[in-house]
Design a protein around this motif. Sequence first.
Motif, PDB file in Angstrom:
ATOM      1  N   LEU A  56      -8.069 -12.871 -10.112  1.00  0.00           N
ATOM      2  CA  LEU A  56      -8.664 -13.055  -8.791  1.00  0.00           C
ATOM      3  C   LEU A  56     -10.055 -12.440  -8.662  1.00  0.00           C
ATOM      4  N   LEU A  57     -10.494 -11.714  -9.682  1.00  0.00           N
ATOM      5  CA  LEU A  57     -11.787 -11.053  -9.627  1.00  0.00           C
ATOM      6  C   LEU A  57     -12.948 -12.012  -9.355  1.00  0.00           C
ATOM      7  N   PRO A  58     -13.041 -13.157 -10.049  1.00  0.00           N
ATOM      8  CA  PRO A  58     -14.154 -14.069  -9.752  1.00  0.00           C
ATOM      9  C   PRO A  58     -14.151 -14.561  -8.300  1.00  0.00           C
ATOM     10  N   LEU A  59     -12.961 -14.862  -7.747  1.00  0.00           N
ATOM     11  CA  LEU A  59     -12.887 -15.309  -6.355  1.00  0.00           C
ATOM     12  C   LEU A  59     -13.292 -14.197  -5.392  1.00  0.00           C
ATOM     13  N   SER A  60     -12.883 -12.973  -5.688  1.00  0.00           N
ATOM     14  CA  SER A  60     -13.256 -11.840  -4.832  1.00  0.00           C
ATOM     15  C   SER A  60     -14.766 -11.646  -4.817  1.00  0.00           C
ATOM     16  N   ILE A  61     -15.364 -11.812  -5.964  1.00  0.00           N
ATOM     17  CA  ILE A  61     -16.818 -11.647  -6.045  1.00  0.00           C
ATOM     18  C   ILE A  61     -17.527 -12.771  -5.290  1.00  0.00           C
ATOM     19  N   VAL A  62     -17.068 -14.002  -5.479  1.00  0.00           N
ATOM     20  CA  VAL A  62     -17.708 -15.146  -4.837  1.00  0.00           C
ATOM     21  C   VAL A  62     -17.533 -15.110  -3.319  1.00  0.00           C
ATOM     22  N   PHE A  63     -16.304 -14.871  -2.853  1.00  0.00           N
ATOM     23  CA  PHE A  63     -16.038 -14.965  -1.417  1.00  0.00           C
ATOM     24  C   PHE A  63     -16.327 -13.689  -0.643  1.00  0.00           C
ATOM     25  N   PHE A  64     -16.116 -12.528  -1.275  1.00  0.00           N
ATOM     26  CA  PHE A  64     -16.262 -11.270  -0.543  1.00  0.00           C
ATOM     27  C   PHE A  64     -17.421 -10.415  -1.042  1.00  0.00           C
ATOM     28  N   HIS A  65     -18.070 -10.839  -2.120  1.00  0.00           N
ATOM     29  CA  HIS A  65     -19.228 -10.147  -2.682  1.00  0.00           C
ATOM     30  C   HIS A  65     -18.931  -8.691  -3.029  1.00  0.00           C
ATOM     31  N   GLN A  66     -17.716  -8.446  -3.525  1.00  0.00           N
ATOM     32  CA  GLN A  66     -17.361  -7.100  -3.948  1.00  0.00           C
ATOM     33  C   GLN A  66     -16.231  -7.153  -4.971  1.00  0.00           C
ATOM     34  N   ILE A  67     -16.084  -6.067  -5.680  1.00  0.00           N
ATOM     35  CA  ILE A  67     -14.983  -5.913  -6.629  1.00  0.00           C
ATOM     36  C   ILE A  67     -13.942  -5.019  -5.956  1.00  0.00           C
ATOM     37  N   PRO A  68     -12.738  -5.537  -5.735  1.00  0.00           N
ATOM     38  CA  PRO A  68     -11.717  -4.766  -5.026  1.00  0.00           C
ATOM     39  C   PRO A  68     -11.088  -3.696  -5.926  1.00  0.00           C
ATOM     40  N   VAL A  69     -11.717  -2.557  -5.998  1.00  0.00           N
ATOM     41  CA  VAL A  69     -11.327  -1.503  -6.933  1.00  0.00           C
ATOM     42  C   VAL A  69      -9.912  -0.990  -6.678  1.00  0.00           C
ATOM     43  N   PHE A  70      -9.547  -0.821  -5.425  1.00  0.00           N
ATOM     44  CA  PHE A  70      -8.249  -0.233  -5.104  1.00  0.00           C
ATOM     45  C   PHE A  70      -7.137  -1.261  -4.922  1.00  0.00           C
ATOM     46  N   SER A  71      -7.433  -2.523  -5.063  1.00  0.00           N
ATOM     47  CA  SER A  71      -6.415  -3.556  -4.870  1.00  0.00           C
ATOM     48  C   SER A  71      -5.218  -3.409  -5.795  1.00  0.00           C
ATOM     49  N   PRO A  72      -5.412  -3.160  -7.088  1.00  0.00           N
ATOM     50  CA  PRO A  72      -4.227  -2.999  -7.939  1.00  0.00           C
ATOM     51  C   PRO A  72      -3.337  -1.838  -7.493  1.00  0.00           C
ATOM     52  N   LEU A  73      -3.938  -0.744  -7.075  1.00  0.00           N
ATOM     53  CA  LEU A  73      -3.154   0.394  -6.600  1.00  0.00           C
ATOM     54  C   LEU A  73      -2.408   0.033  -5.316  1.00  0.00           C
ATOM     55  N   ALA A  74      -3.096  -0.613  -4.394  1.00  0.00           N
ATOM     56  CA  ALA A  74      -2.458  -1.024  -3.135  1.00  0.00           C
ATOM     57  C   ALA A  74      -1.307  -1.989  -3.410  1.00  0.00           C
ATOM     58  N   ASN A  75      -1.542  -2.960  -4.269  1.00  0.00           N
ATOM     59  CA  ASN A  75      -0.487  -3.921  -4.594  1.00  0.00           C
ATOM     60  C   ASN A  75       0.701  -3.246  -5.256  1.00  0.00           C
ATOM     61  N   LEU A  76       0.434  -2.351  -6.190  1.00  0.00           N
ATOM     62  CA  LEU A  76       1.511  -1.668  -6.905  1.00  0.00           C
ATOM     63  C   LEU A  76       2.359  -0.846  -5.950  1.00  0.00           C
ATOM     64  N   CYS A  77       1.732  -0.222  -4.972  1.00  0.00           N
ATOM     65  CA  CYS A  77       2.461   0.640  -4.030  1.00  0.00           C
ATOM     66  C   CYS A  77       3.116  -0.139  -2.898  1.00  0.00           C
ATOM     67  N   PHE A  78       2.420  -1.122  -2.357  1.00  0.00           N
ATOM     68  CA  PHE A  78       2.861  -1.700  -1.094  1.00  0.00           C
ATOM     69  C   PHE A  78       3.560  -3.039  -1.200  1.00  0.00           C
ATOM     70  N   ILE A  79       3.368  -3.791  -2.273  1.00  0.00           N
ATOM     71  CA  ILE A  79       4.104  -5.050  -2.409  1.00  0.00           C
ATOM     72  C   ILE A  79       5.610  -4.804  -2.455  1.00  0.00           C
ATOM     73  N   PRO A  80       6.097  -3.786  -3.181  1.00  0.00           N
ATOM     74  CA  PRO A  80       7.546  -3.535  -3.123  1.00  0.00           C
ATOM     75  C   PRO A  80       8.043  -3.189  -1.719  1.00  0.00           C
ATOM     76  N   ILE A  81       7.280  -2.408  -0.972  1.00  0.00           N
ATOM     77  CA  ILE A  81       7.692  -2.037   0.388  1.00  0.00           C
ATOM     78  C   ILE A  81       7.742  -3.272   1.279  1.00  0.00           C
ATOM     79  N   VAL A  82       6.732  -4.102   1.175  1.00  0.00           N
ATOM     80  CA  VAL A  82       6.700  -5.317   1.992  1.00  0.00           C
ATOM     81  C   VAL A  82       7.831  -6.262   1.573  1.00  0.00           C
TER      82      VAL A  82
END
Length: 86
Positions: A20-46
């Motif tokens: 998803l990195l290329p899409l994040s760069i194209v659409f949001f103009h940033q690299i989501p550095v903390f996304s893997p950590l957020a996903n690892l922690c919060f996807i199981p809770i959700v």
Amino acid sequence: SHTNWIRRYLLPQCVVFIGLLPLSIVFFHQIPVFSPLANLCFIPIVSIVIVPFSLLGVLGSEICLHLAHGTLQAVWPALKWLASHE
């Protein structure tokens, strides 16, 4: 084993992040550095708590809606903090 844990939880996160990195760069103009950590922690809770309780709430269980809301309310500050550091 240690390798099994990495293969099961971390490898899919890395694949999704890189995919998803290329899409994040194209659409949001940033690299989501903390996304893997957020996903690892919060996807199981959700997945394990919030979605099932929400679905049970839709079927008429008001207490389940309160549990889903309470859980989301509990994790929201951490998600907000992670989002503010992107």
